[in-house]
Design a protein around this motif. Structure first.
Motif, short mmCIF file in Angstrom:
data_model
loop_
_atom_site.label_atom_id
_atom_site.label_comp_id
_atom_site.label_asym_id
_atom_site.label_seq_id
_atom_site.Cartn_x
_atom_site.Cartn_y
_atom_site.Cartn_z
N ASP A 152 0.80 -1.37 0.24
CA ASP A 152 -0.24 0.68 0.19
C ASP A 152 0.95 1.50 -0.22
O ASP A 152 0.11 2.15 -0.08
N LYS A 171 3.01 -9.94 15.85
CA LYS A 171 1.87 -9.87 14.61
C LYS A 171 1.76 -10.43 13.16
O LYS A 171 1.71 -10.53 13.18
N ASN A 172 2.77 -9.72 13.09
CA ASN A 172 3.56 -10.20 12.14
C ASN A 172 4.08 -11.17 10.91
O ASN A 172 3.57 -12.03 10.16
N SER A 199 6.81 -8.75 5.84
CA SER A 199 6.21 -7.54 7.08
C SER A 199 6.57 -7.01 7.17
O SER A 199 7.82 -8.03 7.66
N ASP A 205 3.02 -7.87 0.44
CA ASP A 205 2.57 -7.21 1.88
C ASP A 205 0.89 -7.71 2.72
O ASP A 205 0.45 -8.12 2.52
N ILE A 206 0.71 -7.39 4.12
CA ILE A 206 0.36 -8.69 4.86
C ILE A 206 -0.75 -7.20 4.83
O ILE A 206 -1.77 -7.56 4.69
N GLU A 207 -0.59 -6.11 5.70
CA GLU A 207 -1.45 -4.53 6.16
C GLU A 207 -1.39 -4.48 4.73
O GLU A 207 -0.69 -2.99 4.17
N ASN A 265 -3.08 -2.87 -3.10
CA ASN A 265 -3.56 -3.73 -2.52
C ASN A 265 -4.09 -4.94 -3.41
O ASN A 265 -4.15 -4.91 -4.93
N ASP A 284 -6.11 -7.14 2.28
CA ASP A 284 -4.94 -7.31 3.36
C ASP A 284 -4.33 -8.64 2.09
O ASP A 284 -4.98 -9.08 1.59
#
Length: 366
Positions: free
Chosen positions: A5, A83-84, A78, A50-52, A31, A57
């Motif tokens: 993003d 968390k990631n 990430s 990417d994760i977030e 995205n 996502d």
């Protein structure tokens, strides 16, 4: 295709990748939803995801991307947080081929030579695996004695690039300990092998998986839950106990030393080997010195050749080596290196490794 993003990060990733002239970034999007629309318009071999991200996502997009183009390799990207790391492990179980941990800031990313090397090597290895994409191939087992303690397994056609896989006869000495080395694709492979093996195999198992800190902590937790076997990220001084699994922690080599009638794990931050820390080779060298012919080594999917030199030491000490085959490996680098060096007693599909180990242990114990 790069999916992130942040336009700044996308630009930096693109420049890092295209600094290697064998890599071409043909799409850069913000995205998962746009990535899905873009995938059908281009011939894409590898996706950096990417994760977030807003809208869709990375974890949501992953199965959709894999369904839209079966065989495409997805690398999760990430920041290194618990968390990631947890999300990345879930993504690996859901079909992602690998992951990279992004430096924590754009300034670090710009100057991170190790990150650029890791990223480009993974992309090239995964793209090569996508192109070769071997069809299902039979397990490689001895078919003819050579009179030298080895056997040559020959299959018709272009199996394994037309090369003979030279196999050693498995030692008859009962294994006392199991060592496993893995890298790209390793977390998924480890879970399958260990769940299949540990219900009846109660030997100590030591694992070196190429992973950073935090990831190894979580992987140990995942293995413990899935296998039902006491599993921990190794701690310096741990006594090696039967029925336990020990995982090398990120950024530390894990080795074994004799301690009276038992053995203990030692951790060190000696220089990287094969660009890795933890690395498989130092683990295997130390275990061969302690356990000799009682060491059974399994080399699973992974890029590079880490484990080859260590496996040679294992064989010289009388131990045995099993490698995962090409067809079931995400990348047939590490297992291919030992399989084509005449070091293995078997080269097997992933699903056959656990049963094969069980048979070796139970046959020896009978």
């Amino acid at each position: 295709m790069v999916v992130d993003d942040s336009a700044v990060i996308r630009g930096l990733l693109t420049r890092s990748l295209e600094a290697d002239h064998s890599i071409k970034v043909i799409a850069s999007v913000g995205n998962g939803e746009v990535a899905l629309k873009t995938l059908g318009r281009h011939d894409i071999e590898v996706i950096i995801l990417d994760i977030e991200m807003p809208v869709m996502d990375g974890l949501t997009a992953l199965p959709k991307l894999l369904a839209a183009q079966p065989g495409v390799k997805v690398v999760m990207a990430s920041a290194l947080t618990r968390k990631n790391a947890e999300v990345s492990l879930r993504a690996l179980q859901a079909g992602a081929a690998d992951y990279v941990t992004k430096p924590s800031s754009t300034s670090e990313l710009t100057s991170a030579d190790n990150f650029q090397r890791e990223l480009t090597e993974k992309v090239k290895a995964l793209a090569a695996a996508t192109r070769s994409a071997p069809k299902a191939k039979p397990a490689v087992k001895p078919v003819a004695g050579t009179g030298t303690g080895k056997a040559v397994a020959r299959q018709s056609g272009s199996l394994y690039g037309g090369r003979d896989i030279v196999l050693r006869k498995a030692p008859i000495i009962s294994p006392r300990v199991i060592a496993i080395g893995s890298s790209t694709g390793g977390p998924q492979a480890l879970l399958e092998v260990l769940v299949d093996m540990t219900a009846t195999v109660k030997l100590p198992i030591l694992i070196t998986q190429h992973m950073p800190a935090t990831f190894t902590t979580l992987l140990a937790e995942h293995i413990g839950r899935a296998s039902g076997v006491p599993t921990r990220e190794a701690v310096d001084g741990d006594q090696v106990e039967a029925g336990h699994i020990y995982l090398a922690p990120g950024n530390y080599h894990m080795v074994v030393e004799a301690s009276g009638a038992s053995s203990r794990i030692r951790l060190n931050q000696n220089p990287q080997e094969n660009f890795c820390r933890p690395a498989v080779d130092p683990m295997l060298r130390s275990m061969a010195a302690v356990y000799g012919a009682g060491l059974l080594t399994v080399i699973l999917t992974g890029m590079g050749s880490d484990g080859q030199k260590g496996a040679s030491v294992v064989v010289e000490a009388g131990g045995s080596v099993i490698a995962q085959d090409e067809a079931t490996s995400v990348v047939w680098g590490m297992p291919g290196a030992v399989a084509t060096s005449g070091l293995c007693s078997a080269v097997l599909p992933l699903k056959e490794i656990g049963p094969s180990v069980r048979k070796m242990v139970m046959r020896s114990a009978a």
